[in-house]
Structures are given as C-alpha cells and as structure tokens.
Design a protein around this motif. Structure first.
Motif, PDB file in Angstrom:
ATOM      1  N   LEU A   1      -5.108  -2.802  -0.691  1.00 53.98           N
ATOM      2  CA  LEU A   1      -4.367  -3.099  -2.119  1.00 53.98           C
ATOM      3  C   LEU A   1      -4.895  -3.930  -3.016  1.00 53.98           C
TER       4      LEU A   1
ATOM      5  N   TYR B   1       0.891  -1.166   0.038  1.00 54.27           N
ATOM      6  CA  TYR B   1      -0.022   0.037  -0.017  1.00 54.27           C
ATOM      7  C   TYR B   1       0.881   1.287  -0.003  1.00 54.27           C
TER       8      TYR B   1
ATOM      9  N   VAL C   1       1.624   2.172  -3.391  1.00 55.75           N
ATOM     10  CA  VAL C   1       0.227   2.848  -4.135  1.00 55.75           C
ATOM     11  C   VAL C   1       0.437   4.407  -3.613  1.00 55.75           C
TER      12      VAL C   1
END
Length: 221
Positions: A76, A40, A43
C-alpha cells in the motif's frame, strides 16, 4: 449531511486508467486530503471498480494480504509513493515544466514503468494454423500478465502500462490538471478547452472567483 466519500462513489473523470489512479485523493491542492486508498482492501475495491483484475485474482490477493498484513501495508505504501511520482511527472508535463523535473523523479517514474512493462506476456490461445492459412482473430497473440498470487503490486503494473500508453499514444496537449483540485485528466473534448476534471469543480471554481470579485469590489467602496 454530506455523502460519504469512498471507492464506490469515487468519480472516474481522468479519461485514462493512470489518471484514475492518481485521482484517488480528493484534491492535490488542499490539505488535509481525503485518502481513498486507506487500506490494501480498498486498493482491491478500486481495482474491481476500474476492472483491471479478474474476480479470482482479486480474491487470491485479498486472501494473501489477509495472511500477510505486513506485506500488504508495504505494498500500500509503495502504491501511494508511485502515485505521487505519477502525479508529479504528469502534472509537470501538463504545465510544460518537464525540464524542471528532478532527475530522481524521472528515475522513480522509469523504474516503476520498467517494472510494470516487464510483467507483460503474450500468449496464443488457439493452435497455429497450417502454413499459408489466415490467422483467425482468436489466434492472434494476446496480451496477458505474469500472474503471481503473492504479487500485491499487481494493480500497479496495469496502471504503469496505462501511463506508457498515454505517453506514446495521446497528444501531450490534452494532458491536463484540474484548475480547482489538481486531479489529472485527458481532455477528450473537440476544442481541447476543458479546464476542470468535472462540472462540480468547475462550479466551485467559478463560485470562488465570483466571491473574490465581489469582495474586491466591496473593498474598493
């Protein structure tokens, strides 16, 4: 030594945000794939790279994700699932095969799209002028997003708005898949003849064809 593949050196060759998101694997045609969104945290790195979230928003989401690893892992996984949906949807469009797109795929796309668009808000930053007066530019309603510090899918909603914009504002004939790696891109060339996402893929594909041609000729002799 080959260069390490990471978010920092990931090319942005899609021509549209939603295609940049789809292109966060190194190839859609070869296995195994290199996964750029491997956590994550990456991201959020990607969100910063493409400038879709403010620095404060990224910091808030990073802090929440660190304290809720299970929720971050689930977010995610959902991001990757929607990425697959976006790829299948837009690649079918690029290849003229939308009629063969399974109903479940279309439903998944529409579900993610509706969720993203539902987060859009309009705000007015300046006081409304007196009746009859002209609106100043900063008095126009401004698009913003419903912001929640715990919404780990915030990057996805901006991506889905981009998908909506591509579908409603761009010529479908300019939506293409790279002939070498399968990356999505918006062909913005004047003659609409672009075949690859970038020059590197073009060179690789040409080299492969040259090698295959040489091998075929040698086999004939």
């Amino acid at each position: 030594m080959s260069k390490e593949r990471n978010i920092a050196n990931l090319p942005l060759d899609g021509g549209a945000l939603c295609f940049h998101f789809i292109n966060t694997v190194d190839s859609w045609r070869d296995e195994p794939r290199h996964e750029y969104l491997d956590s994550y945290a990456t991201v959020l790195e990607w969100s910063h790279k493409v400038n879709i979230l403010t620095t404060k928003r990224i910091a808030d989401l990073r802090q929440y994700a660190a304290g809720h690893p299970g929720a971050a892992a689930a977010a995610l996984e959902q991001l990757k699932q929607v990425r697959e949906t976006l790829y299948r949807f837009f690649s079918a469009l690029a290849e003229g095969e939308t009629a063969a797109l399974p109903a479940a795929e279309l439903q998944a796309f529409n579900t993610a799209l509706a969720a993203g668009l539902s987060r859009i808000r309009f705000t007015i930053k300046a006081a409304t002028p007196q009746k009859g007066a002209h609106l100043q530019k900063d008095q126009y309603p401004q698009q913003s997003w419903l912001e929640e510090d715990t919404d780990l899918l915030a990057p996805l909603w901006v991506v889905m708005k981009s998908a909506y914009d591509v579908l409603t504002m761009e010529d479908p004939e300019r939506i293409k898949t790279c002939g070498a790696c399968g990356w999505m891109f918006l062909d913005q060339t004047k003659n609409n003849k672009r075949r690859w996402c970038n020059l590197t893929c073009g060179s690789i594909e040409k080299s492969k064809k040259y090698y295959q041609s040489r091998k075929h000729k040698e086999a004939e002799h």
